[in-house]
Scaffold this motif. Structure first.
Motif, PDB file in Angstrom:
ATOM      1  N   LEU A 148     -52.087 -49.082 146.733  1.00 26.04           N
ATOM      2  CA  LEU A 148     -51.139 -48.210 146.031  1.00 26.04           C
ATOM      3  C   LEU A 148     -51.607 -47.946 144.601  1.00 26.04           C
ATOM      4  N   ASP A 151     -54.127 -45.379 144.755  1.00 19.60           N
ATOM      5  CA  ASP A 151     -53.516 -44.061 144.970  1.00 19.60           C
ATOM      6  C   ASP A 151     -52.905 -43.495 143.697  1.00 19.60           C
ATOM      7  N   LYS A 153     -50.481 -45.006 141.802  1.00 19.35           N
ATOM      8  CA  LYS A 153     -49.079 -45.378 141.573  1.00 19.35           C
ATOM      9  C   LYS A 153     -48.975 -46.410 140.439  1.00 19.35           C
ATOM     10  N   ASN A 154     -47.890 -46.300 139.638  1.00 22.36           N
ATOM     11  CA  ASN A 154     -47.688 -47.297 138.582  1.00 22.36           C
ATOM     12  C   ASN A 154     -46.835 -48.455 139.102  1.00 22.36           C
ATOM     13  N   THR A 155     -46.648 -49.462 138.252  1.00 24.10           N
ATOM     14  CA  THR A 155     -45.934 -50.678 138.666  1.00 24.10           C
ATOM     15  C   THR A 155     -44.554 -50.361 139.246  1.00 24.10           C
ATOM     16  N   LYS A 156     -43.818 -49.464 138.569  1.00 22.58           N
ATOM     17  CA  LYS A 156     -42.453 -49.141 139.019  1.00 22.58           C
ATOM     18  C   LYS A 156     -42.465 -48.452 140.386  1.00 22.58           C
ATOM     19  N   GLU A 157     -43.401 -47.513 140.555  1.00 22.37           N
ATOM     20  CA  GLU A 157     -43.486 -46.791 141.844  1.00 22.37           C
ATOM     21  C   GLU A 157     -43.856 -47.742 142.983  1.00 22.37           C
ATOM     22  N   ILE A 158     -44.767 -48.686 142.676  1.00 21.51           N
ATOM     23  CA  ILE A 158     -45.164 -49.668 143.702  1.00 21.51           C
ATOM     24  C   ILE A 158     -43.964 -50.530 144.076  1.00 21.51           C
ATOM     25  N   ASN A 160     -40.805 -49.767 143.895  1.00 25.79           N
ATOM     26  CA  ASN A 160     -39.867 -48.988 144.718  1.00 25.79           C
ATOM     27  C   ASN A 160     -40.355 -48.835 146.147  1.00 25.79           C
ATOM     28  N   GLU A 161     -41.636 -48.564 146.285  1.00 35.30           N
ATOM     29  CA  GLU A 161     -42.182 -48.325 147.626  1.00 35.30           C
ATOM     30  C   GLU A 161     -42.156 -49.587 148.491  1.00 35.30           C
ATOM     31  N   THR A 166     -40.435 -55.166 139.727  1.00 33.62           N
ATOM     32  CA  THR A 166     -41.661 -54.870 138.963  1.00 33.62           C
ATOM     33  C   THR A 166     -42.358 -56.179 138.553  1.00 33.62           C
TER      34      THR A 166
END
Length: 199
Positions: A148, A151, A153-158, A160-161, A166
């Motif tokens: 991720l 790809d 993605k930042n820490t927050k997006e990871i 969430n996914e 975080t």
């Protein structure tokens, strides 16, 4: 006559391979592709006995194409410059019939094709040694986090996914850096890629 399709994105290599194999009395190159997607189409249309594929090609890699051909009667040989244990592992799981390196002599390729047509598998000896040498040190979840990051993605997006906090993501990242013995995320991605561990 052994009917062959070659998939290779470097035109010169593609031409040279085609000419060399056409010199063999029992072989005929019936199709040439510049990427994995073209190779799959040619295999469907021409029903060759064997397809020789490079790994790193645009649109669809040789490994992606090989995975799609798992139940196809066409035999697959991966011919690449990359002796990476992760690639080799993936190729084996896809059931490829051969994994050879481009720096091996051309007559070796023709002999390998004949041996594979007889129902045997051939892997470059360097790869077999390497496969026992080095395993991916990351767990499934750590690998997922690194993919991720790769790809973009930042820490927050990871977080969430993967439905985690975080803080947990940050813990994973520090464990990843430690296990791969690197100083930052960019180095971690390139080390992981270099070893061929990305799925």
């Amino acid at each position: 006559m052994i009917r062959i399709v070659i998939a290779e994105d470097q035109r010169m290599v593609l031409g040279a391979l085609g000419s060399l194999l056409n010199l063999e009395e029992d072989m005929e190159v019936i199709g040439k592709a510049n990427n994995g997607e073209e190779a799959l189409k040619l295999i469907q249309q021409l029903q060759p006995d064997i397809c020789i594929m490079d790994i790193e090609m645009p649109i669809k890699s040789g490994l992606d194409a090989a995975e799609e051909l798992k139940d196809n009667p066409c035999k697959v040989i991966i011919l690449t410059t990359f002796a990476r244990s992760g690639y080799f592992e993936r190729a084996r799981k896809a059931g490829v019939n051969g994994y050879l390196l481009k720096d091996s002599p051309s007559e070796e390729l023709a002999n390998s094709i004949r041996i594979i047509m007889d129902g045997r598998r051939i892997y470059a000896p360097e790869l077999v040694d390497m496969a026992f040498e080095e395993e991916n040190p990351l767990t499934e979840r750590e690998s997922q986090v690194l993919e991720l990051i790769a790809d973009g993605k930042n820490t927050k997006e990871i977080a969430n996914e993967l439905f985690i906090t975080t803080g947990t993501v940050r813990n994973y990242i520090s464990v990843i850096l430690e296990k791969l013995q690197v100083g930052n995320r960019i180095e971690a991605i390139s080390r992981f890629k270099e070893k061929g561990w990305f799925k």
